[in-house]
Design a protein around this motif. Structure first.
Motif, PDB file in Angstrom:
ATOM      1  N   VAL A  35       0.781  -1.180   0.099  1.00 49.46           N
ATOM      2  CA  VAL A  35       0.470   0.070   0.490  1.00 49.46           C
ATOM      3  C   VAL A  35       1.176   1.142  -0.176  1.00 49.46           C
ATOM      4  CG1 VAL A  35      -1.462   0.952   1.431  1.00 49.46           C
ATOM      5  CG2 VAL A  35      -2.060  -1.177   1.094  1.00 49.46           C
ATOM      6  N   GLY A  36       1.856   1.221   0.735  1.00 47.08           N
ATOM      7  CA  GLY A  36       2.595   2.241   0.690  1.00 47.08           C
ATOM      8  C   GLY A  36       3.412   2.663  -0.247  1.00 47.08           C
ATOM      9  N   LEU A  37       3.867   1.736  -0.961  1.00 50.53           N
ATOM     10  CA  LEU A  37       5.106   2.255  -1.682  1.00 50.53           C
ATOM     11  C   LEU A  37       4.836   2.719  -3.060  1.00 50.53           C
ATOM     12  CD1 LEU A  37       8.459   1.792  -2.419  1.00 50.53           C
ATOM     13  CD2 LEU A  37       7.725  -0.280  -2.799  1.00 50.53           C
ATOM     14  N   PRO A  38       3.723   1.889  -3.395  1.00 50.52           N
ATOM     15  CA  PRO A  38       2.995   2.403  -4.458  1.00 50.52           C
ATOM     16  C   PRO A  38       2.688   4.478  -4.246  1.00 50.52           C
ATOM     17  CG  PRO A  38       2.196   0.646  -4.789  1.00 50.52           C
ATOM     18  CD  PRO A  38       2.819   1.065  -3.116  1.00 50.52           C
ATOM     19  N   ILE A  39       2.129   4.742  -3.577  1.00 44.37           N
ATOM     20  CA  ILE A  39       2.229   5.727  -2.988  1.00 44.37           C
ATOM     21  C   ILE A  39       2.916   6.930  -2.886  1.00 44.37           C
ATOM     22  CG2 ILE A  39       0.675   7.421  -1.400  1.00 44.37           C
ATOM     23  CD1 ILE A  39      -1.075   4.603  -0.883  1.00 44.37           C
ATOM     24  N   TYR A  40       4.015   6.151  -2.437  1.00 49.23           N
ATOM     25  CA  TYR A  40       5.365   7.000  -2.114  1.00 49.23           C
ATOM     26  C   TYR A  40       5.687   6.916  -3.054  1.00 49.23           C
ATOM     27  CZ  TYR A  40       9.454   8.719   0.236  1.00 49.23           C
ATOM     28  OH  TYR A  40      10.481   9.729   0.921  1.00 49.23           O
ATOM     29  N   VAL A  41       6.220   6.116  -4.716  1.00 53.87           N
ATOM     30  CA  VAL A  41       6.452   6.731  -5.611  1.00 53.87           C
ATOM     31  C   VAL A  41       5.385   7.911  -6.746  1.00 53.87           C
ATOM     32  CG1 VAL A  41       6.812   5.464  -7.738  1.00 53.87           C
ATOM     33  CG2 VAL A  41       7.529   4.394  -6.179  1.00 53.87           C
ATOM     34  N   PHE A  42       4.285   7.357  -6.384  1.00 51.43           N
ATOM     35  CA  PHE A  42       3.990   8.960  -7.535  1.00 51.43           C
ATOM     36  C   PHE A  42       4.032   9.530  -6.619  1.00 51.43           C
ATOM     37  CE2 PHE A  42      -0.873  10.508  -8.019  1.00 51.43           C
ATOM     38  CZ  PHE A  42      -0.849  10.408  -9.011  1.00 51.43           C
ATOM     39  N   ILE A 164       2.349   3.708   9.979  1.00 47.03           N
ATOM     40  CA  ILE A 164       3.348   3.987   9.686  1.00 47.03           C
ATOM     41  C   ILE A 164       3.965   5.526   9.117  1.00 47.03           C
ATOM     42  CG2 ILE A 164       5.662   3.051   9.352  1.00 47.03           C
ATOM     43  CD1 ILE A 164       4.137   0.108  10.448  1.00 47.03           C
ATOM     44  N   ALA A 165       3.394   4.873   7.813  1.00 49.37           N
ATOM     45  CA  ALA A 165       3.296   5.605   6.776  1.00 49.37           C
ATOM     46  C   ALA A 165       3.240   7.352   6.932  1.00 49.37           C
ATOM     47  CB  ALA A 165       2.795   5.471   5.430  1.00 49.37           C
ATOM     48  N   GLY A 166       2.155   7.450   7.397  1.00 48.77           N
ATOM     49  CA  GLY A 166       1.875   8.901   7.804  1.00 48.77           C
ATOM     50  C   GLY A 166       3.066   9.426   8.855  1.00 48.77           C
ATOM     51  N   LEU A 167       3.559   8.900  10.334  1.00 47.10           N
ATOM     52  CA  LEU A 167       4.509   8.941  10.986  1.00 47.10           C
ATOM     53  C   LEU A 167       5.969   8.642  10.588  1.00 47.10           C
ATOM     54  CD1 LEU A 167       3.185   6.460  14.176  1.00 47.10           C
ATOM     55  CD2 LEU A 167       2.562   9.239  13.979  1.00 47.10           C
ATOM     56  N   PHE A 168       6.429   7.783   9.770  1.00 47.20           N
ATOM     57  CA  PHE A 168       8.042   7.258   9.502  1.00 47.20           C
ATOM     58  C   PHE A 168       7.451   7.744   8.092  1.00 47.20           C
ATOM     59  CE2 PHE A 168       6.490   5.607  13.447  1.00 47.20           C
ATOM     60  CZ  PHE A 168       7.181   6.108  14.725  1.00 47.20           C
ATOM     61  N   GLY A 169       7.023   7.551   7.019  1.00 47.48           N
ATOM     62  CA  GLY A 169       7.534   7.485   5.852  1.00 47.48           C
ATOM     63  C   GLY A 169       8.137   6.284   5.660  1.00 47.48           C
ATOM     64  N   MET A 171      10.844   4.859   5.366  1.00 47.61           N
ATOM     65  CA  MET A 171      11.662   4.387   6.064  1.00 47.61           C
ATOM     66  C   MET A 171      10.913   3.542   7.018  1.00 47.61           C
ATOM     67  SD  MET A 171      14.416   6.314   8.234  1.00 47.61           S
ATOM     68  CE  MET A 171      15.991   6.667   6.350  1.00 47.61           C
ATOM     69  N   GLY A 172       9.973   3.889   8.116  1.00 44.18           N
ATOM     70  CA  GLY A 172       9.455   3.167   8.715  1.00 44.18           C
ATOM     71  C   GLY A 172       8.205   2.033   8.355  1.00 44.18           C
ATOM     72  N   ILE A 173       7.739   2.347   7.285  1.00 42.91           N
ATOM     73  CA  ILE A 173       7.221   1.006   6.561  1.00 42.91           C
ATOM     74  C   ILE A 173       8.357   0.012   5.871  1.00 42.91           C
ATOM     75  CG2 ILE A 173       6.627  -0.222   4.635  1.00 42.91           C
ATOM     76  CD1 ILE A 173       4.892   2.432   4.763  1.00 42.91           C
ATOM     77  N   THR A 174       9.853   0.565   5.235  1.00 42.23           N
ATOM     78  CA  THR A 174      10.286  -1.074   4.798  1.00 42.23           C
ATOM     79  C   THR A 174      10.846  -1.359   6.197  1.00 42.23           C
ATOM     80  OG1 THR A 174      11.394   0.975   2.860  1.00 42.23           O
ATOM     81  CG2 THR A 174      12.860  -0.763   4.128  1.00 42.23           C
ATOM     82  N   LEU A 175      11.199  -0.876   6.885  1.00 43.82           N
ATOM     83  CA  LEU A 175      12.056  -1.474   8.487  1.00 43.82           C
ATOM     84  C   LEU A 175      11.086  -3.042   8.808  1.00 43.82           C
ATOM     85  CD1 LEU A 175      14.034   1.698   9.932  1.00 43.82           C
ATOM     86  CD2 LEU A 175      14.958  -0.881   8.013  1.00 43.82           C
ATOM     87  N   VAL A 176       9.900  -2.184   9.303  1.00 44.27           N
ATOM     88  CA  VAL A 176       8.708  -3.061   9.410  1.00 44.27           C
ATOM     89  C   VAL A 176       8.442  -4.005   8.807  1.00 44.27           C
ATOM     90  CG1 VAL A 176       6.264  -3.140  10.012  1.00 44.27           C
ATOM     91  CG2 VAL A 176       7.417  -0.999  11.415  1.00 44.27           C
ATOM     92  N   ASP A 177       8.577  -3.320   7.479  1.00 49.05           N
ATOM     93  CA  ASP A 177       8.407  -5.417   6.740  1.00 49.05           C
ATOM     94  C   ASP A 177      10.218  -5.929   6.601  1.00 49.05           C
ATOM     95  OD1 ASP A 177       7.836  -7.140   4.785  1.00 49.05           O
ATOM     96  OD2 ASP A 177       7.609  -5.567   3.333  1.00 49.05           O
ATOM     97  N   ALA A 178      10.727  -5.542   6.848  1.00 52.41           N
ATOM     98  CA  ALA A 178      12.155  -5.929   7.613  1.00 52.41           C
ATOM     99  C   ALA A 178      12.470  -7.153   8.232  1.00 52.41           C
ATOM    100  CB  ALA A 178      12.841  -5.813   6.782  1.00 52.41           C
ATOM    101  N   VAL A 179      11.853  -6.472   9.191  1.00 53.05           N
ATOM    102  CA  VAL A 179      11.559  -7.079  10.649  1.00 53.05           C
ATOM    103  C   VAL A 179      10.830  -8.173  10.879  1.00 53.05           C
ATOM    104  CG1 VAL A 179      10.670  -6.528  12.851  1.00 53.05           C
ATOM    105  CG2 VAL A 179      12.768  -5.045  11.707  1.00 53.05           C
TER     106      VAL A 179
END
Length: 445
Positions: A35-42, A164-169, A171-179
């Motif tokens: 959900v977050g990555l396509p929105i961020y790219v756009f 998470i995207a709203g609070l940390f952008g 970077m936050g989504i990436t780290l959460v998915d990696a964990v």
């Protein structure tokens, strides 16, 4: 209540519970990123094309790599394949931390492609390992629980990703998915089942040692097709999945267009309908579990596919007669129930029919062909929608599921053997080993 208790009994099996929990955690992380990555790219590029290219980067590896990955899944220890895949998926996400401007968006394309490549090894390994963890008597319940986790992640993951995207952008989504990948890998590593694959041997000839490396890979890759072609059940299931993938490619492309143009909704309505179908999927997983192994019967698979297709046709065409949005929400909940029953039955029947030593290759073939037809569906929607309209194009999807249901009802065997063939027996290997190896056996004889 009986189905719920049966599912709980399946979940009490330690090895399956570890796999299920790991899958749920990683899927939630995936949905947050999806959900977050396509929105961020756009937002960085303000380009629909840039977003589409990222989605394309995720789709192409399934066509090019899935069948080959299935060969290695049948060679390697399936448990360790999944553990290593999770570790690699976590590491491969980290370059997203450097995507800060439009000039860095190419990194997202590379990450999407690499993640998809690694996933081609994880998915068939998981599907192939599952029958050895639960046994056939619990196979439908296990797939039902996997459906519950998938829909639960679909329901919760986007909301978590949005926060998470709203609070940390990003970077936050990436780290959460990696964990989430690291946690899933740790849980799978704790499974006590070996995950090793027993290699088929025929007439004293070790097929895996004949020919060159490329020749062996090519021959083993063709074995997946041979196994499917030698089984009426597997052939019909593959045909159904291919037809469905074509429709899903159309639906995946036109879903937001349908909401905007036909339902006159906005981004909120897109999310509400996705959540509605996830709720239907959760209900379906819990309600249909009582059927147990009966969900693998052609009647159950065929009827679920027919009902799914018919409800989809009503979803697409009813706004012209009754445009109230609440009806679409109700229909999206309703369609989630037969969708789960259909996939539970088909997945379980495939796992119960294909020889265990060839499951990776069978799922590899399925992944490659469904990925290809999904891309064709996406391209078809892009080219024909402006000429024949959104609803007419979407009817391809509903009609495809109706056709798949009719195929199941007319072509799937009425009865199937109580046990699938032993992958080690010469009878099976004679149908599935490479042509060169079979000729060598004949020559020796």
């Amino acid at each position: 209540m009986k189905s719920f208790l049966a599912m709980l009994a399946t979940l009490r099996q330690r090895n399956f519970a570890l796999l299920w929990l790991g899958d749920l955690i990683s899927l939630m992380g995936d949905w947050a990123l999806m959900v977050g990555l396509p929105i961020y790219v756009f937002l960085l590029t303000h380009s629909v094309l840039a977003t589409s290219l990222m989605l394309l980067a995720e789709s192409v590896p399934s066509v090019l790599l899935s069948s080959l990955a299935g060969v290695f899944v049948d060679r390697w220890n399936r448990k360790y394949t999944m553990v290593i895949a999770n570790l690699l998926l976590a590491v491969a996400l980290l370059p997203l931390l450097w995507v800060r401007t439009a000039d860095h968006v190419w990194i997202a394309y590379v990450v999407a492609a690499v993640e998809s490549c690694i996933a081609q090894f994880f998915r068939p390994a998981e599907s192939a390992l599952l029958p050895s963890l639960v046994g056939e008597e619990h196979l439908v319940h296990a797939n039902g629980l996997n459906s519950v986790s998938s829909n639960l992640a679909r329901l919760v993951g986007p909301a978590v990703g949005g926060v998470i995207a709203g609070l940390f952008g990003l970077m936050g989504i990436t780290l959460v998915d990696a964990v989430s990948f690291l946690l899933a890998g740790a849980l799978i590593a704790a499974i006590t089942a070996s995950g090793s694959v027993k290699k088929p041997i025929s007439a004293g000839v070790d097929v895996s040692q004949s020919g060159s490396m490329l020749g062996r890979l090519w021959g083993e890759g063709r074995d997946g097709l041979r196994v499917i072609g030698a089984s009426r059940t597997l052939t019909v299931l593959l045909a159904m999945l291919v037809i469905m993938a074509l429709g899903e490619g159309v639906m995946g492309t036109l879903y937001p267009v349908f909401v905007y143009r036909v339902l006159h909704g906005q981004a909120l309505q897109i999310g509400e309908l996705m959540s509605a179908q996830a709720v239907g999927g959760l209900l379906g997983g819990l309600l249909l579990g009582w059927l147990g192994k009966r969900l693998m019967a052609r009647l159950a698979i065929g009827l679920c596919s027919l009902i799914f297709g018919l409800i989809d046709l009503v979803i697409f065409n009813s706004p012209a007669v009754y445009p109230e949005f609440w009806l679409s929400v109700a229909l999206f909940v309703a369609v989630g129930i037969p969708a789960v029953g259909m996939m539970m039955g088909m997945q379980s029947l495939l796992q119960a029919t294909a020889p265990g030593a060839y499951l990776g290759r069978v799922f590899g073939v399925v992944g490659a062909l469904t990925g290809l037809l999904g891309l064709i569906g996406t391209l078809t929607a892009g080219f024909v929608t402006d000429h024949i309209g959104v609803v007419t194009t979407l009817n391809i999807q509903g009609g495809g599921y109706v056709l798949a249901g009719l195929l199941a009802l007319t072509l799937l065997p009425r009865h199937r053997p109580e046990t699938k063939p032993d992958a080690d027996t010469p009878a099976v290997v004679a149908d599935t080993t490479s042509l060169d190896a079979r000729e060598a056996v004949a020559t020796e004889a």
